[in-house]
Design a protein around this motif. Structure first.
Motif, PDB file in Angstrom:
ATOM      1  N   LEU A  68       0.834  -1.204   0.000  1.00 38.32           N
ATOM      2  CA  LEU A  68       0.000   0.000   0.000  1.00 38.32           C
ATOM      3  C   LEU A  68       0.871   1.257   0.000  1.00 38.32           C
ATOM      4  CD1 LEU A  68      -2.610  -1.190   2.635  1.00 38.32           C
ATOM      5  CD2 LEU A  68      -3.172  -0.609   0.278  1.00 38.32           C
ATOM      6  N   THR A  69       1.935   1.225   0.804  1.00 44.97           N
ATOM      7  CA  THR A  69       2.859   2.366   0.858  1.00 44.97           C
ATOM      8  C   THR A  69       3.563   2.572  -0.478  1.00 44.97           C
ATOM      9  OG1 THR A  69       3.233   1.978   3.222  1.00 44.97           O
ATOM     10  CG2 THR A  69       4.846   3.333   2.057  1.00 44.97           C
ATOM     11  N   ALA A  70       3.961   1.475  -1.117  1.00 43.66           N
ATOM     12  CA  ALA A  70       4.655   1.573  -2.407  1.00 43.66           C
ATOM     13  C   ALA A  70       3.771   2.188  -3.467  1.00 43.66           C
ATOM     14  CB  ALA A  70       5.123   0.189  -2.843  1.00 43.66           C
ATOM     15  N   PHE A  71       2.469   1.945  -3.394  1.00 37.97           N
ATOM     16  CA  PHE A  71       1.537   2.527  -4.363  1.00 37.97           C
ATOM     17  C   PHE A  71       1.193   3.979  -4.050  1.00 37.97           C
ATOM     18  CE2 PHE A  71       0.611  -1.771  -5.949  1.00 37.97           C
ATOM     19  CZ  PHE A  71       0.442  -1.505  -7.303  1.00 37.97           C
TER      20      PHE A  71
ATOM     21  N   SER B 130       0.817   9.127   1.664  1.00 34.26           N
ATOM     22  CA  SER B 130       1.753  10.202   1.332  1.00 34.26           C
ATOM     23  C   SER B 130       1.122  11.122   0.297  1.00 34.26           C
ATOM     24  CB  SER B 130       3.080   9.640   0.808  1.00 34.26           C
ATOM     25  OG  SER B 130       2.879   8.877  -0.357  1.00 34.26           O
ATOM     26  N   THR B 131       1.496  12.389   0.352  1.00 31.18           N
ATOM     27  CA  THR B 131       0.923  13.379  -0.567  1.00 31.18           C
ATOM     28  C   THR B 131       1.505  13.202  -1.963  1.00 31.18           C
ATOM     29  OG1 THR B 131       0.733  14.947   1.264  1.00 31.18           O
ATOM     30  CG2 THR B 131       0.564  15.835  -0.967  1.00 31.18           C
ATOM     31  N   PRO B 132       0.652  13.090  -2.984  1.00 32.59           N
ATOM     32  CA  PRO B 132       1.185  12.976  -4.345  1.00 32.59           C
ATOM     33  C   PRO B 132       1.927  14.250  -4.732  1.00 32.59           C
ATOM     34  CG  PRO B 132      -1.154  12.423  -4.263  1.00 32.59           C
ATOM     35  CD  PRO B 132      -0.805  13.037  -2.954  1.00 32.59           C
ATOM     36  N   GLY B 133       2.991  14.091  -5.493  1.00 34.20           N
ATOM     37  CA  GLY B 133       3.700  15.261  -5.995  1.00 34.20           C
ATOM     38  C   GLY B 133       3.019  15.752  -7.268  1.00 34.20           C
TER      39      GLY B 133
ATOM     40  N   GLY C 176      -4.336  11.269   2.426  1.00 39.47           N
ATOM     41  CA  GLY C 176      -5.179  10.147   2.831  1.00 39.47           C
ATOM     42  C   GLY C 176      -4.762   9.625   4.199  1.00 39.47           C
ATOM     43  N   LEU C 177      -5.186   8.414   4.504  1.00 42.53           N
ATOM     44  CA  LEU C 177      -4.915   7.840   5.827  1.00 42.53           C
ATOM     45  C   LEU C 177      -4.552   6.369   5.680  1.00 42.53           C
ATOM     46  CD1 LEU C 177      -4.910   8.128   8.934  1.00 42.53           C
ATOM     47  CD2 LEU C 177      -7.335   7.482   8.889  1.00 42.53           C
ATOM     48  N   LEU C 178      -3.312   6.039   6.057  1.00 42.11           N
ATOM     49  CA  LEU C 178      -2.858   4.652   6.081  1.00 42.11           C
ATOM     50  C   LEU C 178      -2.261   4.380   7.456  1.00 42.11           C
ATOM     51  CD1 LEU C 178      -2.257   1.932   4.739  1.00 42.11           C
ATOM     52  CD2 LEU C 178      -0.102   2.905   3.923  1.00 42.11           C
ATOM     53  N   PRO C 179      -3.044   3.793   8.370  1.00 46.67           N
ATOM     54  CA  PRO C 179      -2.519   3.516   9.711  1.00 46.67           C
ATOM     55  C   PRO C 179      -1.401   2.476   9.650  1.00 46.67           C
ATOM     56  CG  PRO C 179      -4.922   3.340   9.632  1.00 46.67           C
ATOM     57  CD  PRO C 179      -4.442   3.396   8.226  1.00 46.67           C
ATOM     58  N   ASP C 180      -0.495   2.547  10.608  1.00 47.05           N
ATOM     59  CA  ASP C 180       0.548   1.534  10.727  1.00 47.05           C
ATOM     60  C   ASP C 180      -0.097   0.172  10.953  1.00 47.05           C
ATOM     61  OD1 ASP C 180       2.572  -0.197  12.130  1.00 47.05           O
ATOM     62  OD2 ASP C 180       3.815   1.572  11.787  1.00 47.05           O
ATOM     63  N   TYR C 181       0.413  -0.848  10.254  1.00 47.87           N
ATOM     64  CA  TYR C 181      -0.215  -2.174  10.350  1.00 47.87           C
ATOM     65  C   TYR C 181      -0.190  -2.716  11.773  1.00 47.87           C
ATOM     66  CZ  TYR C 181       4.432  -4.359  10.598  1.00 47.87           C
ATOM     67  OH  TYR C 181       5.679  -4.748  11.000  1.00 47.87           O
TER      68      TYR C 181
END
Length: 576
Positions: free
Chosen positions: A368-371, A375-378, A387-392
């Motif tokens: 998910l992080t690799a995609f 993180s904010t798109p440049g 967006g929101l990606l909680p730590d697994y």
């Protein structure tokens, strides 16, 4: 006899007094014209000299073909000195000014009656023809200063993306704000000597610093495709009773954004009257749980890890237990044998969870992080969110399952379009771009640098996922309404429970579809999202038709031919 005093004495006393007074004047004159002459000369010059700003012309914003989306034209700022307007003519002057300037007559009359000030601004952004006509009218002490005004010829086309300019000439939203330093240029200055009436004194010295006009900014947006995207999503928002909708069209090979549409959209020529919610470019800023469109990432993690293949068979019930919760497929069914390809085509939540368990939460989080999740798109898209990606390690028991099919993680439409650009581009993620380049005052165009490229998954994995997505648009898939005659289409439906921050709970749905075409030689990605629709809620029902409309228009507009190849024969069902 009365004896008068000596006249000589009176004369002498008078002369002494006069001499004393004249000596004071003489001393003062010596001080002013001799000892401190430079000080008083400088003070007098300061009273006469005034610095005026010469406004720079703001650069234009255009689409990729140079069609103007925001342009600056010459205007006038009309003002008056109320102290020089006789009371007898105020009423007539107010009426004429109000008619010509489009203002309320009472407002103008109130300004003319403020005789305690020498300056009252009557109107900005006045057409030069109107200003000239007023200056020729019998209205005393009227002045017109040269300025510029911002026009938006396309009205609401890409409104929230373009943004707008405030009264002070600075960008207040969208690209107008993000590229303000380039667009605004640098104002010049003019120092002149004026008399008591404010008019320049002839034959006096003046200093002038020329303004530097702003640069033009060329976007990657195609005006015609943007129009088609806005029309399609606007029609579907009204038809479905949705709260809002978004469409993104992206070039697979460059990640340039061809269209970024929202509904409702901001009318830039009437932005002051619009609700502030219309100022937000929802395609880049609104965060939502993606639902089943997220399953391609789970599939990528499983295929890259070698845990499954498209032909791996799962025994799939219609529900699965995750700690204290039971998660269900969209439709009830008996336990059946499904290939992973079939599970993706039919969007089975249970089969996706079973594949994710083979991968594990840590490896899924890494994918998910690799995609680009979390993180904010440049690429310069204004207002883009991470967006929101909680730590697994912080995922709840049920979240370890739901993240696999797009619940419990939040993204923007821009991020999800980027995911499918990566798959369509053979596993290579390119940073999305919205600015094609800039043009300076000499007309020289400077292209923007290409987006950063990152290898996310192997070309083999990307190709396998593409064939699975093509099956999802086929006869057994949930995205049949996205099919386009003559073209091979790959895509995925999404139907997610929608979290409403205002209510503090889940309420309604997010319906989406994202895909690319031609499937075997991808050129364009199109994503459509509808938030909180009332008349239906499935992505295949509501969002897929928007994808079809926009993609069909775009491939015709860009003259992208069908490849002429047939979809490969693949194994859909177990036992085939």
């Amino acid at each position: 006899m009365l004896r008068l005093g000596s006249p000589r004495r009176r004369i002498n006393i008078g002369l002494i007094g006069m001499t004393f007074v004249l000596s004071i004047f003489a001393g003062r004159l010596i001080q002013m014209q001799g000892l401190e002459s430079k000080v008083y000369a400088a003070a007098a010059a300061d009273q006469r000299q005034h610095t005026e700003t010469i406004p720079a012309k703001r650069g234009s914003i255009t689409d990729v073909h140079g069609n103007e989306l925001a342009v600056t034209v010459e205007a006038r700022e009309v003002s008056i000195d109320p102290t020089k307007v006789p009371a007898a003519v105020r009423a007539g002057a107010a009426k004429l000014l109000a008619q010509q300037l489009g203002k309320d007559e009472r407002e103008i009359a109130a300004k003319l009656s403020r005789t305690g000030t020498h300056y009252q601004l009557l109107a900005r952004d006045v057409d030069p023809v109107v200003a000239t006509r007023l200056l020729q009218a019998p209205i005393p002490a009227l002045a017109a200063k040269k300025t510029y005004r911002r026009l938006y010829p396309a009205g609401d086309l890409a409104g929230s993306l373009i943004g707008f300019v405030g009264d002070e000439g600075s960008g207040l939203g969208g690209m107008e704000q993000a590229k303000n330093s380039l667009l605004a240029g640098r104002d010049g200055k003019k120092r002149v000597e004026t008399g008591r009436d404010g008019q320049q004194i002839p034959m006096t010295s003046s200093e002038r610093t020329a303004p530097e006009d702003g640069q033009d900014v060329r976007l990657t947006i195609d005006r015609d495709i943007q129009w088609a995207a806005q029309k399609s999503i606007g029609d579907q928002v009204r038809k479905s009773g949705a709260e809002s909708g978004t469409v993104i069209v992206m070039d697979v090979r460059t990640a340039q954004i061809v269209a970024m549409a929202n509904a409702p959209e901001l009318d830039l020529n009437n932005w002051r009257k619009a609700p502030q919610s219309h100022y937000v470019n929802k395609a880049a800023a609104d965060v939502f749980e993606p639902g089943s469109t997220n399953k391609v990432i789970t599939a990528a993690a499983a295929l890259e890890a070698g845990e499954v293949t498209p032909d791996t068979v799962f025994q799939v019930p219609d529900r699965i237990r995750c700690t204290d919760q039971v998660l269900r497929d969209a439709h009830a069914h008996k336990t059946e044998s499904m290939t992973f390809r079939q599970a993706m085509a039919q969007s089975s939540n249970v089969a996706t969870v079973m594949a994710a368990r083979k991968v594990g939460s840590e490896r899924l989080h890494r994918m998910l992080t690799a995609f680009g999740f979390g993180s904010t798109p440049g690429g310069g898209v204004p207002g883009a969110e991470a967006g929101l990606l909680p730590d697994y390690k912080k995922w709840s028991g049920s979240q370890n399952c739901t993240v696999a099919y797009g619940q419990g993680v939040s993204v923007t439409a821009l991020q999800m379009a980027s995911v499918y650009q990566t798959i369509a581009n053979g596993g290579v993620k390119i940073e999305p771009r919205i600015v094609a380049g800039t043009k300076d005052a000499t007309g020289r165009f400077v292209p923007a640098p290409p987006g950063k490229q990152t290898k996310v998954v192997s070309e083999t994995t990307a190709r396998e996922i593409s064939t699975m997505l093509e099956s999802a648009v086929g006869e057994e898939g949930t995205g049949q309404l996205a099919a386009i005659d003559g073209y091979r289409v790959a895509g995925k439906t999404g139907t997610a429970n929608r979290y409403d921050a205002r209510l503090g709970r889940y309420d309604g749905y997010t319906a989406s579809f994202v895909g690319f075409a031609p499937a075997d030689d991808p050129r364009l990605v199109v994503l459509s999202v509808l938030q909180n629709p009332k008349n239906g809620h499935f992505g295949g029902q509501l969002a897929a038709p928007v994808f079809k409309d926009v993609m069909t228009f775009a491939i015709k507009s860009m003259k992208i031919p069908p490849t002429g190849s047939a979809a490969p024969q693949v194994r859909m069902r177990a036992g085939q």
